[in-house]
Motif scaffolding. Sequence first.
Motif, PDB file in Angstrom:
ATOM      1  N   ASN A 211       0.824  -1.173   0.070  1.00  0.00           N
ATOM      2  CA  ASN A 211       0.084   0.229   0.064  1.00  0.00           C
ATOM      3  C   ASN A 211       0.848   1.397   0.137  1.00  0.00           C
ATOM      4  OD1 ASN A 211      -2.483   1.323   0.174  1.00  0.00           O
ATOM      5  ND2 ASN A 211      -1.677   2.155   2.263  1.00  0.00           N
ATOM      6  N   THR A 212       1.869   1.219   0.854  1.00  0.00           N
ATOM      7  CA  THR A 212       2.681   2.577   0.951  1.00  0.00           C
ATOM      8  C   THR A 212       3.444   2.521  -0.231  1.00  0.00           C
ATOM      9  OG1 THR A 212       2.944   1.946   3.176  1.00  0.00           O
ATOM     10  CG2 THR A 212       4.743   3.386   2.305  1.00  0.00           C
ATOM     11  N   LEU A 213       4.117   1.534  -0.898  1.00  0.00           N
ATOM     12  CA  LEU A 213       4.865   1.484  -2.141  1.00  0.00           C
ATOM     13  C   LEU A 213       3.935   2.127  -3.370  1.00  0.00           C
ATOM     14  CD1 LEU A 213       7.176  -1.507  -1.849  1.00  0.00           C
ATOM     15  CD2 LEU A 213       7.715   0.839  -1.764  1.00  0.00           C
ATOM     16  N   ILE A 214       2.912   1.512  -3.490  1.00  0.00           N
ATOM     17  CA  ILE A 214       1.927   2.002  -4.589  1.00  0.00           C
ATOM     18  C   ILE A 214       1.405   3.539  -4.498  1.00  0.00           C
ATOM     19  CG2 ILE A 214      -0.483   1.342  -5.808  1.00  0.00           C
ATOM     20  CD1 ILE A 214       0.210  -1.743  -5.176  1.00  0.00           C
ATOM     21  N   THR A 215       1.162   3.699  -3.445  1.00  0.00           N
ATOM     22  CA  THR A 215       0.578   5.137  -3.234  1.00  0.00           C
ATOM     23  C   THR A 215       1.714   6.029  -3.189  1.00  0.00           C
ATOM     24  OG1 THR A 215      -0.917   4.418  -1.478  1.00  0.00           O
ATOM     25  CG2 THR A 215      -0.519   6.656  -1.420  1.00  0.00           C
ATOM     26  N   SER A 216       2.883   5.855  -2.902  1.00  0.00           N
ATOM     27  CA  SER A 216       3.843   6.593  -3.075  1.00  0.00           C
ATOM     28  C   SER A 216       4.338   6.890  -4.571  1.00  0.00           C
ATOM     29  CB  SER A 216       5.325   5.968  -2.410  1.00  0.00           C
ATOM     30  OG  SER A 216       6.398   6.781  -2.456  1.00  0.00           O
ATOM     31  N   ILE A 217       4.488   5.430  -5.325  1.00  0.00           N
ATOM     32  CA  ILE A 217       4.692   5.540  -6.877  1.00  0.00           C
ATOM     33  C   ILE A 217       3.910   6.417  -7.410  1.00  0.00           C
ATOM     34  CG2 ILE A 217       4.919   4.361  -8.835  1.00  0.00           C
ATOM     35  CD1 ILE A 217       5.998   2.064  -6.925  1.00  0.00           C
ATOM     36  N   PHE A 218       2.751   6.402  -7.236  1.00  0.00           N
ATOM     37  CA  PHE A 218       1.389   6.950  -7.942  1.00  0.00           C
ATOM     38  C   PHE A 218       1.624   8.704  -7.611  1.00  0.00           C
ATOM     39  CE2 PHE A 218      -2.784   9.479  -7.756  1.00  0.00           C
ATOM     40  CZ  PHE A 218      -2.947   9.169  -8.847  1.00  0.00           C
ATOM     41  N   TYR A 219       1.794   9.129  -6.331  1.00  0.00           N
ATOM     42  CA  TYR A 219       1.925  10.355  -6.181  1.00  0.00           C
ATOM     43  C   TYR A 219       3.425  11.044  -6.634  1.00  0.00           C
ATOM     44  CZ  TYR A 219      -2.228  10.441  -3.345  1.00  0.00           C
ATOM     45  OH  TYR A 219      -3.685  10.193  -3.212  1.00  0.00           O
ATOM     46  N   ASP A 220       4.393  10.130  -6.373  1.00  0.00           N
ATOM     47  CA  ASP A 220       5.903  10.591  -6.969  1.00  0.00           C
ATOM     48  C   ASP A 220       5.686  10.902  -8.447  1.00  0.00           C
ATOM     49  OD1 ASP A 220       6.652  10.506  -4.534  1.00  0.00           O
ATOM     50  OD2 ASP A 220       7.766   8.650  -4.577  1.00  0.00           O
ATOM     51  N   LEU A 221       5.248   9.880  -9.171  1.00  0.00           N
ATOM     52  CA  LEU A 221       4.939   9.756 -10.580  1.00  0.00           C
ATOM     53  C   LEU A 221       4.369  11.112 -11.094  1.00  0.00           C
ATOM     54  CD1 LEU A 221       4.361   6.466 -12.218  1.00  0.00           C
ATOM     55  CD2 LEU A 221       6.142   8.029 -12.922  1.00  0.00           C
ATOM     56  N   THR A 222       3.180  11.358 -10.575  1.00  0.00           N
ATOM     57  CA  THR A 222       2.433  12.629 -10.743  1.00  0.00           C
ATOM     58  C   THR A 222       3.175  14.007 -10.292  1.00  0.00           C
ATOM     59  OG1 THR A 222       0.400  11.428 -10.346  1.00  0.00           O
ATOM     60  CG2 THR A 222       0.341  13.977 -10.246  1.00  0.00           C
ATOM     61  N   ASP A 223       3.835  13.808  -9.236  1.00  0.00           N
ATOM     62  CA  ASP A 223       4.490  14.973  -8.828  1.00  0.00           C
ATOM     63  C   ASP A 223       5.856  15.317  -9.709  1.00  0.00           C
ATOM     64  OD1 ASP A 223       5.058  17.349  -6.812  1.00  0.00           O
ATOM     65  OD2 ASP A 223       6.861  16.143  -6.584  1.00  0.00           O
ATOM     66  N   ILE A 224       6.551  14.392 -10.001  1.00  0.00           N
ATOM     67  CA  ILE A 224       7.616  14.564 -11.036  1.00  0.00           C
ATOM     68  C   ILE A 224       7.265  15.163 -12.497  1.00  0.00           C
ATOM     69  CG2 ILE A 224       9.327  13.325 -12.255  1.00  0.00           C
ATOM     70  CD1 ILE A 224       9.451  11.296  -9.588  1.00  0.00           C
ATOM     71  N   GLU A 225       6.132  14.367 -12.967  1.00  0.00           N
ATOM     72  CA  GLU A 225       5.549  14.884 -14.114  1.00  0.00           C
ATOM     73  C   GLU A 225       5.389  16.412 -14.222  1.00  0.00           C
ATOM     74  OE1 GLU A 225       3.638  11.133 -16.588  1.00  0.00           O
ATOM     75  OE2 GLU A 225       2.405  12.118 -14.825  1.00  0.00           O
ATOM     76  N   LYS A 226       4.623  16.725 -13.123  1.00  0.00           N
ATOM     77  CA  LYS A 226       4.204  18.134 -12.891  1.00  0.00           C
ATOM     78  C   LYS A 226       5.561  19.210 -13.039  1.00  0.00           C
ATOM     79  CE  LYS A 226       0.047  17.607 -10.312  1.00  0.00           C
ATOM     80  NZ  LYS A 226      -0.600  17.773  -8.957  1.00  0.00           N
ATOM     81  N   ARG A 227       6.481  18.567 -12.192  1.00  0.00           N
ATOM     82  CA  ARG A 227       7.825  19.299 -12.140  1.00  0.00           C
ATOM     83  C   ARG A 227       8.499  19.351 -13.248  1.00  0.00           C
ATOM     84  NH1 ARG A 227      11.309  17.386  -8.308  1.00  0.00           N
ATOM     85  NH2 ARG A 227       9.921  15.547  -7.798  1.00  0.00           N
ATOM     86  N   ILE A 228       8.584  18.400 -14.023  1.00  0.00           N
ATOM     87  CA  ILE A 228       9.193  18.417 -15.441  1.00  0.00           C
ATOM     88  C   ILE A 228       8.642  19.293 -16.290  1.00  0.00           C
ATOM     89  CG2 ILE A 228       9.779  16.837 -17.299  1.00  0.00           C
ATOM     90  CD1 ILE A 228      10.427  14.648 -15.523  1.00  0.00           C
ATOM     91  N   PHE A 229       7.518  19.232 -16.558  1.00  0.00           N
ATOM     92  CA  PHE A 229       6.530  20.009 -17.575  1.00  0.00           C
ATOM     93  C   PHE A 229       6.630  21.657 -16.847  1.00  0.00           C
ATOM     94  CE2 PHE A 229       5.549  16.047 -19.268  1.00  0.00           C
ATOM     95  CZ  PHE A 229       5.618  16.442 -20.631  1.00  0.00           C
ATOM     96  N   ALA A 230       6.504  21.798 -15.688  1.00  0.00           N
ATOM     97  CA  ALA A 230       6.498  23.188 -14.991  1.00  0.00           C
ATOM     98  C   ALA A 230       7.844  24.015 -15.300  1.00  0.00           C
ATOM     99  CB  ALA A 230       6.153  23.125 -13.642  1.00  0.00           C
TER     100      ALA A 230
END
Length: 147
Positions: A9-28
């Motif tokens: 649960n911790t890993l899947i949740t972390s991966i989901f949020y990290d991916l979204t956050d990283i994508e946002k930062r890359i494009f921002a």
Amino acid sequence: MNENVKTLNTLITSIFYDLTDIEKRIFAQGKFNDVSINEIRTIQAIGVENLKKMSEVAMALKITVGTLTISINRLVKKGYVRRVKIEEDRRIVMLGLTEKGKLVYQTHEKFHCEIIENIVSTLNENEQKMLIQSLENVCDFFKSKYY
């Protein structure tokens, strides 16, 4: 909840949020800083191959055509998407990416490829097959339970 379930649960949740956050930062930080994550997903759903109908893109994104229209209006205004009317039936609106939209698509694809290449580089062939099977099982569960 046992320890394995908690860890997953911790890993899947972390991966989901990290991916979204990283994508946002890359494009921002880049030259496509005017595109939201939802707009990037719309660009991905349109793709670079063939023109797509509004209904096809909406179905791929699991949203209504009305909701998609709002996003497409923004993407057209920003210069990422183009609308094409079919001569045989002017009511049908097809969507395609502009050159600028194709660059966003390619940038996003490159980001995902780098992630996947990094993951598989640490796994042997058998482990890769196990990971694929496990992820297919998760996808199947979501489809059967929630769609």
